[in-house]
Design a protein around this motif. Structure first.
Motif, PDB file in Angstrom:
ATOM      1  N   GLU A 293       0.830  -1.211   0.000  1.00 36.89           N
ATOM      2  CA  GLU A 293       0.000   0.000   0.000  1.00 36.89           C
ATOM      3  C   GLU A 293       0.867   1.265   0.000  1.00 36.89           C
ATOM      4  N   ALA A 294       1.978   1.202   0.716  1.00 39.24           N
ATOM      5  CA  ALA A 294       2.882   2.356   0.726  1.00 39.24           C
ATOM      6  C   ALA A 294       3.473   2.569  -0.672  1.00 39.24           C
ATOM      7  N   TYR A 295       3.777   1.474  -1.341  1.00 42.48           N
ATOM      8  CA  TYR A 295       4.287   1.580  -2.710  1.00 42.48           C
ATOM      9  C   TYR A 295       3.221   2.219  -3.612  1.00 42.48           C
ATOM     10  N   ARG A 296       1.967   1.835  -3.417  1.00 42.19           N
ATOM     11  CA  ARG A 296       0.884   2.442  -4.179  1.00 42.19           C
ATOM     12  C   ARG A 296       0.797   3.945  -3.901  1.00 42.19           C
ATOM     13  N   GLU A 297       0.921   4.313  -2.601  1.00 38.53           N
ATOM     14  CA  GLU A 297       0.876   5.753  -2.280  1.00 38.53           C
ATOM     15  C   GLU A 297       2.075   6.477  -2.884  1.00 38.53           C
ATOM     16  N   PRO A 350       4.639  -2.840 -12.275  1.00 41.97           N
ATOM     17  CA  PRO A 350       5.148  -2.189 -11.055  1.00 41.97           C
ATOM     18  C   PRO A 350       5.567  -3.166  -9.956  1.00 41.97           C
ATOM     19  N   VAL A 351       4.781  -4.236  -9.757  1.00 40.89           N
ATOM     20  CA  VAL A 351       5.090  -5.192  -8.677  1.00 40.89           C
ATOM     21  C   VAL A 351       5.305  -6.581  -9.261  1.00 40.89           C
ATOM     22  N   HIS A 352       6.383  -7.210  -8.906  1.00 46.58           N
ATOM     23  CA  HIS A 352       6.567  -8.641  -9.171  1.00 46.58           C
ATOM     24  C   HIS A 352       6.489  -9.348  -7.829  1.00 46.58           C
ATOM     25  N   VAL A 422       1.255   4.192   6.620  1.00 50.55           N
ATOM     26  CA  VAL A 422       1.468   3.958   5.198  1.00 50.55           C
ATOM     27  C   VAL A 422       1.956   5.231   4.508  1.00 50.55           C
ATOM     28  N   ALA A 423       1.408   6.363   4.903  1.00 54.54           N
ATOM     29  CA  ALA A 423       1.809   7.637   4.287  1.00 54.54           C
ATOM     30  C   ALA A 423       3.273   7.944   4.598  1.00 54.54           C
TER      31      ALA A 423
END
Lengths: 468, 468
Positions: A293-297, A350-352, A422-423
């Motif tokens: 989720e942090a990667y998404r943010e 983006p994610v593996h 997460v932020a």
């Protein structure tokens, strides 16, 4: 035949499987504890007592004389029902959850008649270790009991063999008294009294040691002077031995062909992008979902990183006997898919996410990583945070949870985060990705030095010294 | 017009609804805090500042001059989005969960961009209170700010009006630092600094006061001598004022016709069996599911109680805006149904679960109860445990969670239980049901005395004294 030095742990250095013909094949076991203790230069006449973990292990234990499946390794053949109750019911679903503050308290734990059965099994299982150790220890021998699976063993062993020097080491965090007291009163007392049967108890971090001592003070009425706990007329030394990694051993492992063979594959996957890496068991405490989720943010809030980063997330299977872990694996896969659906472009995934265990691949990835993220909710130590910098080729930035024991030693050169935030984690990823090569090189050298300050052999020696 | 004494709380003593013609109808609000403060003899020229909680409240606030909906009651018209983020997002889904250790930490909390928006709304909402109080307070006035909805208000108010005497009282428990630090770093600091804007902070239990002080020491680096916290050049007194109940008021309430009318209905329902009673909001921390599970273990383990006990479980609606609460209500209903399916006979329904709020019925039930079970996971005080003994007709046995603030005062005469220990709770129910009438009478008298030691008026006066 008796030994002057004994180790006891649930998982031993060997495990067995059956080949196609039904014959037993032994192999090196997994887990951080095993490699730690194996890395240590145990005297040749030491005995390692462990549990049979599978039917094949049990066959091997029964076939071997006195359970001695290999020189210096005794495997205990504990019946599967007792083992399941002790290992899954108590150790992994209860004591682990308490230590890591993992309970969804509105619904669990609920200690009922079934929990009581499980607790009796745990006592029996720990008692089997105590019996085996009592039998095998020479007069005045030193016994190092490992981890939360064997909290009762020190006292059980002392009752049989008051002549021994007994140590206990916890590889987990410890809960504050307010949380530890979720346990049934008798269980809470028995765990603490069980461990205080040792002459010395050890932890990876001062924080966990202090929390344990506070539990003893508040639950048992023990006294504590900052070094020694006194309870019921006995004293127990409380020590902190933060396990590190062995640079020479890791470097040698990284040079092996299986690791080298994986490098070009990973290089091609990453291309000219930065590699953001994580390596974990899929364990509730490892906080993989919030990491994703942090990667998404990050990708939402700092769009300049889109197509410029590849996130390799190794999330190896763990504890699939427990439903909560199977669900967690599903949640990890779901978030990874969501991130890819939101951001993937023609030439960029983006994610593996890799859920198949492949240790050589992990070692290869350390060499290539630009940023390593280690964000557990709570972690006794966390050796990934130590292996990464030691094996880093180009220098890496470490994003590290302050709730990992490793933060005590590595925090100064890491980007520390609150694992629930997460932020903040997203911002730390941005900062880490933005770091210059020079800064990375300097930090990585400092991290590697701190990570190797107490390698397994010295760590084991420190435990023996604390016993003396 | 300014006031020498001001109260501030989210929920005020009045709420509004629209009748069929769309006209506003005011009525007395609910909640423990309201009755506590109402029961106190507030000076005539005091001002109670509260929030508009509904569209009807907002209409009433806007229609009234300066929000003064009634003499001494000012209702703040905060916009619904800000209110929802502050009240549901921060106060009830975050601060409440931290205080009660309610998080399923593997998945929540996750503080992301949305949490940051909610936090800004909370700051704004607390600021609206500070602005209104600053405006309405006469020079040197005393201001009593209530509870976790308004943690930032003391400091915000002090910045505007350094001349005021400001108190803050927490009706919740407080989390140990290890758990409090789940909050984002800036949020954790701001909450503590916000409360330390007060001259005195109060709690229902020494345990919660100590936990708060430890958070201030560990997070802010404050110093604490056991009475006074010092931080940033200011001092804040830490006080314990365990709110009790007013026997005269309760007894008068019990004599009213609506209560009396319900007695024969309940008597018929119970018959010649013992009445096991619980009265709660359907709140995650109230532990209703494990309470019903303990009753099931009682009926399984001590079959002599089958058909000899009726369990009346009042579980009133609470916070149905939050999905976790709707799910919890479902879980409560499911377990109640299961118990009835397992044990019901022709003439006996083991559990009567009532989810419709009916205060007079609760008061009537106290009079008839043989055993009252109050088993919260964690509770600032718990007034049910105090009302029950005061209103008991025949004497009752109290099964009480040690994690309720009320256990400090009532524990000596109650059957204390670990709320997570269903087996222990079942055994306590058996012991309580087995108790003689003489023992019940004696214990109930002692419980009632302890429960009324600090009734609302004295409790409020104690807060003012702590400010002086």
């Amino acid at each position: 035949m008796t030994a002057p030095l004994l180790l006891a742990s649930n998982r031993g250095p060997l495990s067995y499987a059956e080949d196609d013909s039904g014959a037993l094949v032994g192999r090196r076991g997994g887990g951080g504890l095993v490699s730690a203790v194996q890395g240590a230069s145990v005297a040749g006449d030491a005995l390692w007592v462990c549990a049979a973990l599978s039917d094949a292990d049990r066959r091997a234990a029964r076939a071997a004389d006195g359970g001695l499946v290999a020189p210096g390794v005794q495997m205990l053949d504990i019946d599967p029902v007792t083992f399941d109750r002790a290992y899954n019911g108590v150790a992994n679903s209860t004591l682990w959850f308490v230590a890591h503050l993992l309970y969804a308290t509105a619904s669990s734990p609920a200690f009922d008649a079934r929990s009581r059965r499980e607790w009796r099994a745990y006592r029996e299982y720990d008692g089997a270790f105590a019996a085996a150790l009592a039998e095998a220890a020479e007069p005045g021998a030193s016994v190092l009991v490992q981890d939360y699976h064997l909290a009762l063993t020190p006292r059980q062993l002392r009752e049989r063999r008051p002549d021994l020097r007994i140590g206990h080491f916890s590889h987990t965090p410890w809960a504050p008294p307010e949380y530890f007291c979720l346990l049934p009163d008798d269980v809470a007392r028995e765990v603490l009294v069980g461990m205080l049967g040792a002459d010395a108890v050890g932890f990876h971090s001062r924080r966990w040691a202090d929390a344990f001592a506070r539990c003893c003070v508040e639950v048992l009425g023990a006294t504590y002077d900052g070094e020694v706990l006194e309870h019921d007329g006995r004293t127990t030394r409380v020590s902190v031995h933060p396990l590190g990694v062995d640079a020479a051993e890791l470097t040698a492992r990284a040079a092996e062909p299986d690791v080298q063979a994986r490098l070009p594959i990973l290089r091609e996957l990453v291309g000219d992008r930065q590699l953001l890496l994580r390596v974990d068991r899929t364990e509730l405490s490892k906080n993989i979902v919030r990491g994703l989720e942090a990667y998404r943010e990050l990708l939402r809030g700092w769009p300049q990183w889109r197509e410029r980063v590849v996130h390799l997330a190794f999330a190896y299977p763990s504890r699939h006997d427990l439903p909560a872990y199977r669900e967690y694996t599903g949640a990890v896969q779901r978030v990874a898919r969501e991130v890819n659906e939101e951001f993937a472009t023609e030439g960029w995934l983006p994610v593996h996410l890799e859920v198949r265990d492949d240790y050589p691949r992990s070692v290869a990835a350390y060499a290539l990583a630009d940023v390593l993220v280690v964000n557990p909710l709570r972690d006794g130590m966390n050796l990934v945070a130590k292996e990464g910098p030691v094996l880093s080729g180009r220098g890496l930035s470490l994003v590290l949870s302050r709730q990992a024991g490793a933060a005590d030693e590595l925090g100064q050169w890491a980007h520390l985060v609150n694992p629930f935030d997460v932020a903040q984690t997203a911002e730390a990823l941005h900062t880490a990705l933005s770091e210059s090569a020079e800064a990375r090189t300097a930090r990585t050298a400092a991290l590697a030095q701190a990570a190797t300050a107490l390698p397994p052999a010295a760590w084991l020696a420190a435990q023996l010294t604390a016993l003396a």
